[in-house]
Design a protein around this motif. Structure first.
Motif, short mmCIF file in Angstrom:
data_model
loop_
_atom_site.label_atom_id
_atom_site.label_comp_id
_atom_site.label_asym_id
_atom_site.label_seq_id
_atom_site.Cartn_x
_atom_site.Cartn_y
_atom_site.Cartn_z
N ALA A 249 9.71 -12.06 -15.45
CA ALA A 249 8.47 -11.77 -16.17
C ALA A 249 7.27 -12.28 -15.39
O ALA A 249 7.32 -13.34 -14.75
CB ALA A 249 8.50 -12.42 -17.56
N VAL A 250 6.19 -11.50 -15.46
CA VAL A 250 4.88 -11.94 -14.98
C VAL A 250 3.92 -11.84 -16.15
O VAL A 250 3.77 -10.77 -16.75
CB VAL A 250 4.38 -11.06 -13.81
CG1 VAL A 250 2.98 -11.50 -13.39
CG2 VAL A 250 5.34 -11.13 -12.63
N SER A 251 3.28 -12.94 -16.50
CA SER A 251 2.38 -12.98 -17.65
C SER A 251 0.95 -13.19 -17.17
O SER A 251 0.68 -14.07 -16.34
CB SER A 251 2.77 -14.10 -18.61
OG SER A 251 4.07 -13.88 -19.13
N VAL A 252 0.04 -12.38 -17.71
CA VAL A 252 -1.37 -12.45 -17.33
C VAL A 252 -2.23 -12.60 -18.57
O VAL A 252 -1.88 -12.12 -19.66
CB VAL A 252 -1.80 -11.19 -16.55
CG1 VAL A 252 -1.04 -11.08 -15.24
CG2 VAL A 252 -1.61 -9.92 -17.38
N ALA A 253 -3.37 -13.29 -18.40
CA ALA A 253 -4.37 -13.41 -19.45
C ALA A 253 -5.48 -12.41 -19.15
O ALA A 253 -5.94 -12.30 -18.01
CB ALA A 253 -4.92 -14.83 -19.51
N ILE A 254 -5.93 -11.68 -20.18
CA ILE A 254 -6.90 -10.60 -20.01
C ILE A 254 -8.08 -10.86 -20.94
O ILE A 254 -7.90 -11.25 -22.11
CB ILE A 254 -6.27 -9.24 -20.35
CG1 ILE A 254 -5.05 -8.97 -19.47
CG2 ILE A 254 -7.29 -8.12 -20.22
CD1 ILE A 254 -4.11 -7.92 -20.01
N ARG A 255 -9.28 -10.64 -20.42
CA ARG A 255 -10.48 -10.67 -21.25
C ARG A 255 -11.27 -9.40 -20.97
O ARG A 255 -11.67 -9.14 -19.84
CB ARG A 255 -11.33 -11.91 -20.97
CG ARG A 255 -12.58 -11.99 -21.87
CD ARG A 255 -13.25 -13.34 -21.81
NE ARG A 255 -14.42 -13.39 -22.67
CZ ARG A 255 -14.39 -13.57 -23.99
NH1 ARG A 255 -13.23 -13.74 -24.61
NH2 ARG A 255 -15.51 -13.60 -24.71
N HIS A 256 -11.52 -8.62 -22.03
CA HIS A 256 -12.19 -7.34 -21.89
C HIS A 256 -13.04 -7.07 -23.12
O HIS A 256 -12.54 -7.14 -24.25
CB HIS A 256 -11.15 -6.21 -21.72
CG HIS A 256 -11.75 -4.85 -21.56
ND1 HIS A 256 -11.57 -3.85 -22.49
CD2 HIS A 256 -12.51 -4.32 -20.58
CE1 HIS A 256 -12.19 -2.76 -22.09
NE2 HIS A 256 -12.77 -3.01 -20.93
#
Length: 336
Positions: free
Chosen positions: A94-101
């Motif tokens: 797994a690769v987990s990313v934090a997103i702000r949009h």
């Protein structure tokens, strides 16, 4: 990228370096312009195809490397973007990313689960711990190598694709795309519905017409008709090509969507009843779809007005940008 939408495509690509694979990826990028493109079961290291993705305007933010023909996760984002993203955790599955949009934040975990049962159980344990460490809304998307019912073993919705868990924004929905290159279906998660409208382009002779099986005979038959003058024959060819483009060749985008919809319909039928005739029809539709993508490449290359033959598929974005730049340069902004 459309600033009003946020789209994530996840796809078990079953080998990321082949020519057909690149053609399908190029089409997905051109059609959907994903904010994040997650590719799993890559069968190779990203260095091998980095120039191809760079030509599409995408860069790698994290890779979980393939081991031989097993595993591999690539998480890619556009060079130009209107959102913030960073990797929060890396796990071998797994690769987990934090997103702000647009003022909203969430976490997305892109998954490729091992076929090994014990490793799959390890992933679920890891995801349970991950949830305790992160309080933001969470999307989990990818290939879990799990089936819900025995029917899924041979269905397009089987193949281990599962997604969900607390997605924002509210407008988001999931669409399963046609299975063309890989034996897995791409999945797209998006916030809004694309209009898909494009301005009508002026008529020009298109090199892609020559790839249609009936166009050569059309030219021969039209050329043999009166009048005998060169100008008259060229006028006949022009008129015949106009009718051919409207009634036979058609708008390549509509043609492509029609074939894709038929392919999805056949694959749904195959999910529940297998027959040799349907399998042959599916193979024929896949071949037709691949031919359409090749014709679309010819259209873009011709519009760029560049010597495209020598460059190959690595420069598709270059030719597209050349087309846009030329149109802007040729536009009259005012008269004095």
């Amino acid at each position: 990228m459309d600033s009003t939408t946020f789209k994530i495509i996840a796809w078990n690509i079953h080998g990321g370096a082949g020519a057909q694979c690149k053609r399908r990826v190029r089409e997905l990028v051109r059609t959907y312009k994903p904010s994040i493109f997650s590719v799993v079961e890559t069968h190779c290291h990203f260095d091998r195809v980095s120039s191809f993705w760079h030509s599409l305007g995408y860069e790698l933010i994290r890779e979980s490397s393939a081991i031989g023909h097993y595993g591999g996760i690539w998480v890619l984002i556009p060079h130009v973007r209107d959102f913030e993203v960073h990797v929060v955790e890396l796990y071998d599955q797994a690769v987990s990313v934090a997103i702000r949009h647009k003022g909203r934040s969430w976490v997305c975990s892109l998954i490729y689960t091992s076929p090994n049962l014990s490793k799959r159980l390890d992933l679920w344990a890891y995801l349970s711990r991950f949830r305790l460490r992160h309080s933001d809304p969470w999307l989990v998307l990818g290939d879990f190598n799990e089936i819900y019912t025995p029917l899924e073993v041979r269905t397009s919705l089987g193949k281990g694709w599962k997604m969900g868990i607390g997605l924002l924004p509210r407008e988001a929905y999931v669409e399963v795309l046609a299975r063309v290159y890989s034996d897995h279906t791409p999945i797209i998660v998006r916030c809004t519905v694309d209009s898909g409208d494009r301005a009508t382009q002026p008529f020009r002779f298109q090199a892609a017409w020559a790839t249609h099986p009936s166009f050569t005979q059309l030219v021969r038959d039209t050329w043999s008709k009166p009048p005998p003058s060169l100008t008259g024959k060229l006028k006949n060819i022009h008129d015949a090509a106009t009718v051919f483009n409207k009634n036979v060749f058609g708008c390549i985008n509509r043609w492509k969507k029609r074939v894709e919809h038929r392919l999805q319909g056949v694959q749904k039928e195959l999910d529940y009843s297998s027959s040799e005739s349907l399998c042959r029809f599916e193979r024929a539709l896949r071949k037709e779809y691949d031919d359409i993508l090749f014709q679309e490449e010819l259209l873009w290359y011709q519009k760029s007005r560049e010597n495209w033959v020598q460059f190959g598929d690595r420069n598709t974005k270059f030719f597209h940008m050349q087309t846009i730049v030329r149109r802007k340069r040729n536009k009259i902004h005012g008269l004095l």
